[in-house]
Scaffold this motif. Sequence first.
Motif, mmCIF file in Angstrom:
data_model
loop_
_atom_site.group_PDB
_atom_site.id
_atom_site.type_symbol
_atom_site.label_atom_id
_atom_site.label_comp_id
_atom_site.label_asym_id
_atom_site.label_seq_id
_atom_site.Cartn_x
_atom_site.Cartn_y
_atom_site.Cartn_z
ATOM 1 N N GLN A 183 0.716 -0.996 -0.031
ATOM 2 C CA GLN A 183 0.082 0.107 0.027
ATOM 3 C C GLN A 183 0.947 1.340 -0.116
ATOM 4 N N ASN A 184 1.881 1.152 0.946
ATOM 5 C CA ASN A 184 2.865 2.314 0.749
ATOM 6 C C ASN A 184 3.460 2.533 -0.523
ATOM 7 N N ALA A 185 4.024 1.524 -1.247
ATOM 8 C CA ALA A 185 4.523 1.653 -2.358
ATOM 9 C C ALA A 185 3.591 2.191 -3.353
ATOM 10 N N LEU A 186 2.386 1.537 -3.386
ATOM 11 C CA LEU A 186 1.293 2.094 -4.521
ATOM 12 C C LEU A 186 1.109 3.541 -4.299
ATOM 13 N N GLN A 187 0.933 4.024 -2.699
ATOM 14 C CA GLN A 187 0.567 5.426 -2.758
ATOM 15 C C GLN A 187 1.837 6.265 -3.043
ATOM 16 N N LYS A 188 2.961 5.848 -2.894
ATOM 17 C CA LYS A 188 4.057 6.687 -3.382
ATOM 18 C C LYS A 188 4.039 6.911 -4.912
ATOM 19 N N THR A 189 3.869 5.711 -5.413
ATOM 20 C CA THR A 189 3.704 5.881 -7.045
ATOM 21 C C THR A 189 2.603 6.618 -7.435
ATOM 22 N N ILE A 190 1.254 6.577 -7.068
ATOM 23 C CA ILE A 190 0.322 7.279 -7.133
ATOM 24 C C ILE A 190 0.564 8.817 -7.048
ATOM 25 N N LEU A 191 1.379 9.154 -5.947
ATOM 26 C CA LEU A 191 1.520 10.646 -5.526
ATOM 27 C C LEU A 191 2.773 10.983 -6.188
ATOM 28 N N SER A 192 3.555 10.441 -6.874
ATOM 29 C CA SER A 192 4.920 10.587 -7.196
ATOM 30 C C SER A 192 4.772 11.953 -8.258
ATOM 31 N N PRO A 193 3.775 12.078 -9.381
ATOM 32 C CA PRO A 193 3.586 13.183 -10.053
ATOM 33 C C PRO A 193 3.366 14.546 -9.221
ATOM 34 N N LEU A 194 2.488 14.381 -8.095
ATOM 35 C CA LEU A 194 2.264 15.549 -7.371
ATOM 36 C C LEU A 194 3.439 15.914 -6.483
ATOM 37 N N ARG A 195 4.356 14.925 -6.318
ATOM 38 C CA ARG A 195 5.368 15.354 -5.559
ATOM 39 C C ARG A 195 6.394 15.999 -6.408
ATOM 40 N N GLN A 196 6.481 15.496 -7.777
ATOM 41 C CA GLN A 196 7.437 16.156 -8.620
ATOM 42 C C GLN A 196 6.863 17.529 -8.798
ATOM 43 N N HIS A 197 5.629 17.678 -8.932
ATOM 44 C CA HIS A 197 5.336 19.175 -9.329
ATOM 45 C C HIS A 197 5.744 19.970 -8.057
ATOM 46 N N LEU A 198 5.827 19.606 -6.741
ATOM 47 C CA LEU A 198 6.005 20.253 -5.607
ATOM 48 C C LEU A 198 7.661 20.217 -5.509
ATOM 49 N N SER A 199 8.444 19.701 -6.180
ATOM 50 C CA SER A 199 9.886 19.548 -6.068
ATOM 51 C C SER A 199 10.603 21.023 -5.868
ATOM 52 N N SER A 200 10.115 21.945 -6.846
ATOM 53 C CA SER A 200 10.750 23.399 -6.901
ATOM 54 C C SER A 200 9.735 24.258 -6.325
ATOM 55 N N TYR A 201 8.669 23.839 -5.531
ATOM 56 C CA TYR A 201 7.953 24.645 -4.869
ATOM 57 C C TYR A 201 8.543 25.552 -3.778
ATOM 58 N N PRO A 202 9.372 24.716 -2.889
ATOM 59 C CA PRO A 202 10.001 25.684 -1.692
ATOM 60 C C PRO A 202 10.995 26.826 -2.110
ATOM 61 N N SER A 203 11.561 26.516 -3.320
ATOM 62 C CA SER A 203 12.483 27.509 -3.826
ATOM 63 C C SER A 203 12.154 28.484 -4.782
ATOM 64 N N SER A 204 10.764 28.744 -4.921
ATOM 65 C CA SER A 204 10.264 29.458 -5.935
ATOM 66 C C SER A 204 10.840 31.015 -5.352
ATOM 67 N N MET A 205 10.760 31.953 -6.392
ATOM 68 C CA MET A 205 11.204 33.218 -6.124
ATOM 69 C C MET A 205 10.134 34.057 -5.761
ATOM 70 N N MET A 206 8.805 33.482 -5.949
ATOM 71 C CA MET A 206 7.600 34.238 -5.455
ATOM 72 C C MET A 206 7.613 34.410 -3.926
ATOM 73 N N TRP A 207 8.235 33.895 -3.162
ATOM 74 C CA TRP A 207 8.045 33.819 -1.621
ATOM 75 C C TRP A 207 8.889 35.025 -1.302
ATOM 76 N N SER A 208 9.920 35.399 -1.984
ATOM 77 C CA SER A 208 10.896 36.513 -1.424
ATOM 78 C C SER A 208 10.381 37.808 -2.135
ATOM 79 N N THR A 209 9.226 37.843 -3.189
ATOM 80 C CA THR A 209 8.872 39.067 -3.748
ATOM 81 C C THR A 209 8.420 40.283 -2.822
#
Length: 889
Positions: free
Chosen positions: A668-694
């Motif tokens: 179940q954990n492996a399946l959930q990790k695979t299902i959520l992998s695109p969402l995690r990929q989208h958020l990979s650069s989210y913390p380092s975005s420049m909009m937080w320091s505008t």
Amino acid sequence: MTIALERVRRSFVTPVAEIVDSLEQCGEVISWINDTLIPSDDSDGLNIGVASLTKLDQQITQLLTTLDIASEDSSTRLEHIIDDVSRGIPRLAYDLHFMKDGALALQSNLTAILHQARDTLPPSTDVVLRQLHELDLIKSRMESVREVLREAESWSTLEMEVTSLIAEKTYAKAAERLSDASKSMVVFQNTPEYDPRRNLMINLQNQLEASLSSALVLAINAQDVASCKEYFAIFSIIQRESEFRNYYYAARRSSVITLWQTTRLAECGEVSEEETRDDRQTFTEFLRKFYDALSSILNIERAPICSIFPDPRNTFSSFIASTLSALQPTYPQRLSSLAERKNDVVLTELISALRLTEDFAISVGKIMEKVEFAADAPMPRRSSISEKPTHARRRSTRMSISWRHGPNKSVPSSGIQQALSQASEVMEWEQELFQPFLDFQTDYGSLEKRFLEHSLAEITASDAKERVEDVDRPRLLRERAVDIFGLAEGSMGRCNALTHGYGAVGLIWALDNLFKSFMESWATELQTNRSKTVSIDKSVVEDEDLADLDYTAHDWSNIQLCLHLLSSARTISERLAGFEMKLRNYLAQIASQFRMAKDDPVNFTIGPVRGEGQLLEQSTLNSVELRTLLDTIENDSTHFRPGQTHPPHEPLLMNARRALFHFAQTCQNALQKTILSPLRQHLSSYPSSMMWSTAGDPRKSETDLKVPTFSLPPSETMQKVAGGLLNLPRLFEVYADDDALSFALQTLPHLDFEMLKGLTESLVTETPVPSGGHMRRASVSFTSKTSVADPEAVSSAWLLSLGHTFIGYVTQEILPAISSLSTAGAAQLASDLEYLMNIVRALNVEHEGLEKWRMYVEMEEEDMRAKLEDNEDTADSILADIARLRGLE
């Protein structure tokens, strides 16, 4: 009224007496009432089966009246007795005082009569009587002295007489002379002459035995029964019966002793590699030959032993025991060497050897029966030192809980005593025969565990290569499960063959470890080899409804792999439940056998040989755990109704269940990790975005005009994430009919029991939680249900778990990774979080941490500072993280 009652009483006198007598003789009230109310045949001779209610009512009324009269008569008599006792008690003290005075008067009269008798005796008569007494004493002492002198005279010539008789080979007369001299040894006891005469007696007996030994051996080898019987009588006379038995046993067992000693077995490490030959025999093959040779000797010795010895049954027992104890190397040494050489697979060899031993014991028992029937009337045993055994008898000293406490209810006590006495008679040879196996029997659990682990390693030896070659692993798991269950089913036969049910506790422990190791190996393999792929179902990938999802071919492969593994785990769980039912039936049979042996030890024994069963009963296998286990099994069987699909009981293989659900949780954990992998990929650069320091607040114009403000739109990244979350229900619609998703829902991450119960009642199947699991139970029971899973409820459970897992990933890893937040960045983050909250609420996900992040991010700096001051004493990690990001700490 009184006169009428008295007439009724007189009319019932005879029936009352008869009824009271029959009531006193009857043991049970119900049977007495039935016998009393049986109607008599009518005058026409018709056989009435059941009395009419009217007649039965009349009989009951008459019986009640009779019993009332009897009760009243008994009360009246009891009152009369009480009155008589009450009147007699005050007189009892007077009677006792009167008897005391009479006794004292009698004593004084007797004393007076004695004085008068002495006074009437003349002094001369008294002197004569004393002289006669002294003369009689002198005579008796002189006779004793004469006997001693005669014995001394015979001892002075004893050595010469016995030596001459031995030289003349008149062994019988020499033995009688020594026997007569031995009887006079009592005369010299506690005198200085005792030890020299005792040494002389032993010396002469040794000379006679030495003279007889060569002739005895020749007679034994020639099977001269008459001479052997004569020599046995001579040895018995001189109290050397045990030595005769030693001579006889040594001569008759020499062939089998030679066979045992000259045979060198490679399996026992007695043959080196250089000496290894192609025709070498196994231990069981040699053991069969050894038992055949010993059985042949016993059949040959049956007639001579019955003719020579007065106790052929005990002689046979001692002969077998002495033969087994004289083996070199010893029986236990060879079994130990076999265990060292065979190591993990020694269990099968031990079972084969034990079966051969049991067959031999059964054949010996038949010989014993023939000896008992053919033997003459038992001869009186001589009281001699030959009663003592000539070899050490090993007795089991292990203490345990006996299955035979308390009196037996189904067998007469005389039968029990007879059975126990017979068992004690044959215990000597049976114990020598089965004692070497006892240590291995008590260690059955470890032996079975090692055998199962070795077999499991052989079964899975080729799996590593097959996995490298990209074999369908779910199919391989199901195939290996079939092999494992087949291996486990054979363990019940091995437990019964080696321990006859006493090793049930060790059996469950070994099986539990087998299934646990098997499932843990697959869970470990899944965790370490997630990158391996399987063939992809093209119909799922090419589905137009899922074409816009961000899953790669590798992701689809992993999704199908986890689903197929979950389906295999479901199949294994059902197979495990069926196997436990077989295991329970086997344990119920053991409990029934033990109960019958306890209730009727004469006709029922544990195992084919009574002596082996007694050794097992006295061993550590007969423990409290075994009693508790079998009692539990019997109670479960008693309370199980045939109409029930599953009896209410706890599972036997607890660790196996936990390992199985741990494997399901891993899938179940492996399946959930695979299902959520695109969402995690989208958020990979989210913390380092420049909009937080505008800098600046995008909601305010540069001229600071008072214009209406509107909520900021969510960021592009958050929109992609929201789109992926909204596509998750579509993904589960494709797999809605797959039963794999409904298996072990209780192990889904972030899904507690109350959530699951709220989704659907039909899916709740309380199961063991793996160690370190996130679910908590007030109590855990194992009841499997056959209700069909609702696809919508299953999808809801998975979406709820996925939502909590993803939001936990966002709040614990993504958001804290942001380096800093400006005023504009905080506004944008608040907008993203509010948008994300609205999306996950559509999946029925309510997350407290996400709500706190949104609330604290929207706060003004003044409110934030005040909040920090209010929460100085409380640890709010989210508030501290946001304050750090906004530069307030």
